[in-house]
Design an enzyme around this catalytic site. Structure first.
Site, PDB file in Angstrom:
ATOM      1  N   GLY A  12       0.810  -1.218   0.000  1.00  0.00           N
ATOM      2  CA  GLY A  12       0.000   0.000   0.000  1.00  0.00           C
ATOM      3  C   GLY A  12       0.839   1.261   0.000  1.00  0.00           C
ATOM      4  N   TYR A 143     -15.140   3.857   7.719  1.00  0.00           N
ATOM      5  CA  TYR A 143     -13.685   3.913   7.949  1.00  0.00           C
ATOM      6  C   TYR A 143     -13.402   4.651   9.254  1.00  0.00           C
ATOM      7  CZ  TYR A 143      -8.849   5.470   7.080  1.00  0.00           C
ATOM      8  OH  TYR A 143      -7.510   5.755   7.171  1.00  0.00           O
TER       9      TYR A 143
HETATM   10  C1  AKB Z   1      -8.473   8.764   3.562  1.00  0.00           C
HETATM   11  O1  AKB Z   1      -8.611   9.785   2.870  1.00  0.00           O
HETATM   12  O2  AKB Z   1      -9.369   7.932   3.726  1.00  0.00           O
HETATM   13  C2  AKB Z   1      -7.152   8.557   4.256  1.00  0.00           C
HETATM   14  C3  AKB Z   1      -7.150   9.091   5.652  1.00  0.00           C
HETATM   15  C4  AKB Z   1      -7.195  10.540   5.894  1.00  0.00           C
HETATM   16  O3  AKB Z   1      -7.107   8.334   6.575  1.00  0.00           O
HETATM   17  N1  AKB Z   1      -6.110   9.176   3.505  1.00  0.00           N
END
Ligand code: AKB
Length: 316
Positions: A12, A143
């Site tokens: 990654g 996320y």
């Molecule tokens: C995203 O944009 O999802 C990542 C982060 C800020 O964790 N780059």
């Protein structure tokens, strides 16, 4: 003690650079790169490699047993934008993968674990400017709340099992050696590729969307500095805020135009990533990282822009 370092998610954006940096420090044979896919040339030809799916518990157990790592970096994750398209898969990978690693690290007495958190742990009701380490956290992306829950698990394993887990809330990361995949801050990498290939770019975030960002060299240095810091000086076992520098697509464009005067920018409307960006901090307070492990940023926006264009020019 000689280290045996396992990096999971080595292909990654962070992994590609971290593996090479760790191999430079500890020697090639001490750093085992692993990923679900075959590695790129540099990683494959510079040291050991294992194919690993972090959700395959039996295989992961076998890898821990075989290598007995002293340090593990778990970087495999689904980021914010793709996470909204595949919410259950993102939750499963981000959470179950972490729990596998925490359990095996306890079982095999791994000395230190690194797990990346993100500015995505903050949400629309967090303070938007100079967001402090401790405040309201109501992330509204899968996320984001997988990272917040993961932070709680990391701190829990530290408290209950004495596992030395360390973590950083990364801002958006910008680097030329590897592309980001599926994030909201990815525009700040794509813009350089398109500037060099086509002389123009359509940003999926609006002109005035400020976000905290960091150059990959700083991010790798921060990660290794945190992992090298004496354990008793660390006061945070969830995830350290890291500020980087905050800028908007318009400000980045102006910086690129200083070196490429003909570069043109346009802005897409109604991209779903805009709402994600709007829910995140515009700037971060990283006082704890400065105090606990001496963190200091090196690259400003002009440095990043110059370095990205110079290095990518030779690759594109
Ligand atoms: C995203 O944009 O999802 C990542 C982060 C800020 O964790 N780059």
């Amino acid at each position: 003690m000689s280290e045996k370092i396992l990096v999971i998610g080595a292909n990654g954006q962070i992994g590609t650079e971290l593996v090479m940096a760790l191999r430079n420090i500890h020697g090639s044979d001490s750093v085992i790169a692993s990923d679900i896919n075959d590695p790129g040339y540099a990683i494959r030809h510079s040291g050991p490699y294992e194919l690993v799916n972090v959700l395959d518990k039996d295989n992961l157990h076998h890898i821990f047993d075989k290598h007995r790592p002293t340090q593990v970096y778990l970087l495999a994750a689904i980021l914010s934008a793709v996470g909204e398209q595949k919410p259950k898969i993102a939750w499963d990978l981000n959470m179950t993968g972490l729990l596998h690693i925490l359990d095996f690290a306890v079982e095999f007495k791994t000395a230190k674990v690194f797990w990346p958190s993100s500015i995505a742990v903050f949400g629309p009701n967090s303070p938007q400017f100079h967001t402090p380490q401790y405040c309201v956290m109501d992330p509204n992306t899968v996320y984001g709340f997988s990272k917040l829950a993961g932070e709680r698990w990391c701190e829990y394993y530290f408290t209950k099992h004495g596992l030395d887990v360390r973590s950083i809330r990364y801002p958006g990361l910008i680097g030329w050696r590897a592309n980001p995949g599926g994030g909201t801050t990815d525009y700040a990498v794509h813009i350089f590729h398109e500037a060099l290939k086509k002389g123009k770019y359509q940003s999926f975030l609006s002109a005035d969307t400020a976000l905290p960002m960091m150059y990959m060299d700083d991010a790798i240095r921060a990660t290794i500095t945190l992992m090298d810091a004496p354990a008793d000086e660390l006061t945070i076992r969830s995830g350290y805020n890291l500020a980087g520098i905050s800028f908007t697509p318009a400000q980045l464009t102006a910086e690129i135009q200083k070196l490429m005067p003909g570069f043109e920018i346009s802005y897409a409307e109604n991209d779903p990533r805009q709402a994600i960006a709007d829910s995140w901090p515009k700037s971060i307070d990283d006082g704890y990282a400065q105090r606990d492990w001496g963190w200091k940023l090196e690259y400003d926006l002009a440095d990043i822009t110059r370095d990205m264009l110079t290095n990518l020019k030779n690759m594109i």
